[in-house]
Write a protein that holds these residues in place. Structure first.
Motif, PDB file in Angstrom:
ATOM      1  N   ARG A 187       0.831  -1.210   0.000  1.00 36.10           N
ATOM      2  CA  ARG A 187       0.000   0.000   0.000  1.00 36.10           C
ATOM      3  C   ARG A 187       0.872   1.270   0.000  1.00 36.10           C
ATOM      4  O   ARG A 187       0.639   2.209   0.764  1.00 36.10           O
ATOM      5  N   HIS A 188       1.836   1.253  -0.864  1.00 32.88           N
ATOM      6  CA  HIS A 188       2.781   2.365  -0.905  1.00 32.88           C
ATOM      7  C   HIS A 188       2.134   3.669  -1.343  1.00 32.88           C
ATOM      8  O   HIS A 188       2.672   4.754  -1.063  1.00 32.88           O
ATOM      9  N   HIS A 189       0.999   3.598  -2.015  1.00 31.27           N
ATOM     10  CA  HIS A 189       0.333   4.835  -2.426  1.00 31.27           C
ATOM     11  C   HIS A 189      -0.145   5.635  -1.219  1.00 31.27           C
ATOM     12  O   HIS A 189      -0.202   6.866  -1.266  1.00 31.27           O
ATOM     13  N   LEU A 190      -0.464   4.960  -0.110  1.00 28.67           N
ATOM     14  CA  LEU A 190      -0.873   5.669   1.101  1.00 28.67           C
ATOM     15  C   LEU A 190       0.318   6.392   1.733  1.00 28.67           C
ATOM     16  O   LEU A 190       0.191   7.523   2.219  1.00 28.67           O
ATOM     17  N   VAL A 191       1.470   5.728   1.725  1.00 30.27           N
ATOM     18  CA  VAL A 191       2.685   6.342   2.268  1.00 30.27           C
ATOM     19  C   VAL A 191       3.062   7.574   1.455  1.00 30.27           C
ATOM     20  O   VAL A 191       3.433   8.627   2.010  1.00 30.27           O
ATOM     21  N   LEU A 192       2.958   7.459   0.138  1.00 25.76           N
ATOM     22  CA  LEU A 192       3.282   8.591  -0.732  1.00 25.76           C
ATOM     23  C   LEU A 192       2.284   9.734  -0.550  1.00 25.76           C
ATOM     24  O   LEU A 192       2.664  10.908  -0.575  1.00 25.76           O
ATOM     25  N   ALA A 193       1.002   9.403  -0.363  1.00 27.31           N
ATOM     26  CA  ALA A 193      -0.004  10.440  -0.148  1.00 27.31           C
ATOM     27  C   ALA A 193       0.258  11.198   1.150  1.00 27.31           C
ATOM     28  O   ALA A 193       0.080  12.423   1.219  1.00 27.31           O
ATOM     29  N   ALA A 194       0.703  10.488   2.189  1.00 26.60           N
ATOM     30  CA  ALA A 194       1.033  11.148   3.454  1.00 26.60           C
ATOM     31  C   ALA A 194       2.200  12.108   3.274  1.00 26.60           C
ATOM     32  O   ALA A 194       2.195  13.229   3.813  1.00 26.60           O
ATOM     33  N   ALA A 195       3.211  11.682   2.511  1.00 26.96           N
ATOM     34  CA  ALA A 195       4.360  12.561   2.259  1.00 26.96           C
ATOM     35  C   ALA A 195       3.950  13.785   1.442  1.00 26.96           C
ATOM     36  O   ALA A 195       4.416  14.907   1.705  1.00 26.96           O
ATOM     37  N   GLU A 196       3.075  13.589   0.462  1.00 21.91           N
ATOM     38  CA  GLU A 196       2.593  14.717  -0.339  1.00 21.91           C
ATOM     39  C   GLU A 196       1.783  15.688   0.514  1.00 21.91           C
ATOM     40  O   GLU A 196       1.882  16.909   0.349  1.00 21.91           O
ATOM     41  N   ALA A 197       0.977  15.153   1.430  1.00 19.08           N
ATOM     42  CA  ALA A 197       0.165  16.007   2.296  1.00 19.08           C
ATOM     43  C   ALA A 197       1.043  16.856   3.200  1.00 19.08           C
ATOM     44  O   ALA A 197       0.804  18.059   3.378  1.00 19.08           O
ATOM     45  N   PHE A 198       2.065  16.244   3.765  1.00 15.40           N
ATOM     46  CA  PHE A 198       2.987  16.990   4.636  1.00 15.40           C
ATOM     47  C   PHE A 198       3.697  18.071   3.855  1.00 15.40           C
ATOM     48  O   PHE A 198       3.855  19.205   4.329  1.00 15.40           O
ATOM     49  N   HIS A 199       4.116  17.756   2.642  1.00 21.86           N
ATOM     50  CA  HIS A 199       4.808  18.738   1.807  1.00 21.86           C
ATOM     51  C   HIS A 199       3.882  19.889   1.429  1.00 21.86           C
ATOM     52  O   HIS A 199       4.310  21.052   1.374  1.00 21.86           O
TER      53      HIS A 199
END
Length: 303
Positions: A187-199
């Protein structure tokens, strides 16, 4: 005693100094899953520190805990700590952290929904144009450009072009397919979405930029390691080389891309696991670092 100087100093150190320390370390590429957890834990710690710093700046010296009773309950404060007649500073001390939390949550939901919408549209086109291969457990597209990528989510797809099927050997093909399945399973798309949200919320902070960049790199390394469980380094490396120039649509995860050179050096280079002591200390750091701003605030507020 006012907690603002200590919290502001901690926030600055985490936002500007911590990324440099992590980037100069060699262990993250040897333990990418742990490194991704540490990066995200540091991001959480920074978010909490920003909220507490803002609250401490607007509160009177002796009322930080009263205004943040709900957020700092771990300090041992009861509901009675709140003043019966809160003033504007009290409301700001609670409101600012709340607004920050809502902003991060909304940003995460926005990036998740936007990526899901793009994947849904692309998935419909793929199902219409491509053909499902039971042998490959993937959708094959009639394209003359080599491409392999996955569309994660509720109805995941691994997509591969006919050109890639022709160019790759059976072993290389299996390796890149295992790589894509690792993205879906993890579920790497969730990890990437969290990083995008923080950015999106803290784009002016170096930590936010590096969290996004390093997360994208580390999830690819995690998928590489999954493929290496069943395939040799040479097989995976040659497959990555063949797919280096391949592009993936928005919302998709691919074995190729701009990180291929770094990952090729890692796959073909010496592979040594982090020392157990280092691994253990970094695991403890990932768990405890989000609590550091709270622990920093408690002694000052209690004084």
């Amino acid at each position: 005693m006012n907690t603002a100087p200590a919290l502001v100093g901690y926030t600055a150190a985490v936002g500007f100094v911590a990324p440099r320390v992590l980037l100069r370390s060699s262990w993250p590429h040897r333990a990418p899953a742990l490194a991704a957890a540490v990066w995200h834990a540091v991001a959480v710690s920074f978010s909490i520190a920003v909220a507490l710093s803002a609250a401490s700046l607007v509160m009177p010296n002796d009322h930080l805990h009263a205004g943040l009773a709900g957020l700092l309950r771990t300090c041992g404060l009861g509901a009675g700590a709140l003043r019966p007649d809160p003033d504007i500073a009290d409301r700001l001390a609670v409101g600012i952290p709340a607004v920050l939390g809502v902003a991060l949550g909304v940003s995460f939901a926005f990036h998740l929904v936007r990526a899901r919408r793009v994947r849904t549209q692309h998935r419909a086109a793929v199902d219409l144009v491509g053909r499902h291969s039971t042998r490959l457990c993937a959708t094959v597209l009639p394209y003359d450009v080599p491409a392999v990528y996955c569309l994660p989510g509720r109805r995941p797809r691994v997509v591969i072009s006919e050109a890639a099927v022709r160019r790759l050997t059976p072993q290389q093909l299996d390796a890149v397919l295992d790589h894509e399945q690792a993205h879906i399973a993890g579920r790497h798309h969730l990890v990437l979405a969290a990083a995008e949200a923080f950015h999106a919320v803290f784009r002016w902070v170096p930590l936010a930029r590096h969290v996004r960049e390093q997360t994208a790199l580390l999830v690819e390394m995690i998928a590489d390691d999954r493929a290496l469980r069943r395939h040799s380094r040479d097989v995976l490396a040659t497959a990555m080389y063949e797919m280096a120039a391949a592009r993936a649509p928005k919302g998709a995860l691919a074995a190729g891309g701009r990180t291929v050179l770094i990952r090729l050096k890692r796959v073909l280079g010496p592979r040594t696991a982090p020392h157990p002591a280092l691994w253990g200390s970094m695991a403890v750091l990932a768990v405890t670092v989000p609590l550091l701003p709270l622990l920093l605030a408690c002694p000052f507020g209690l004084g």
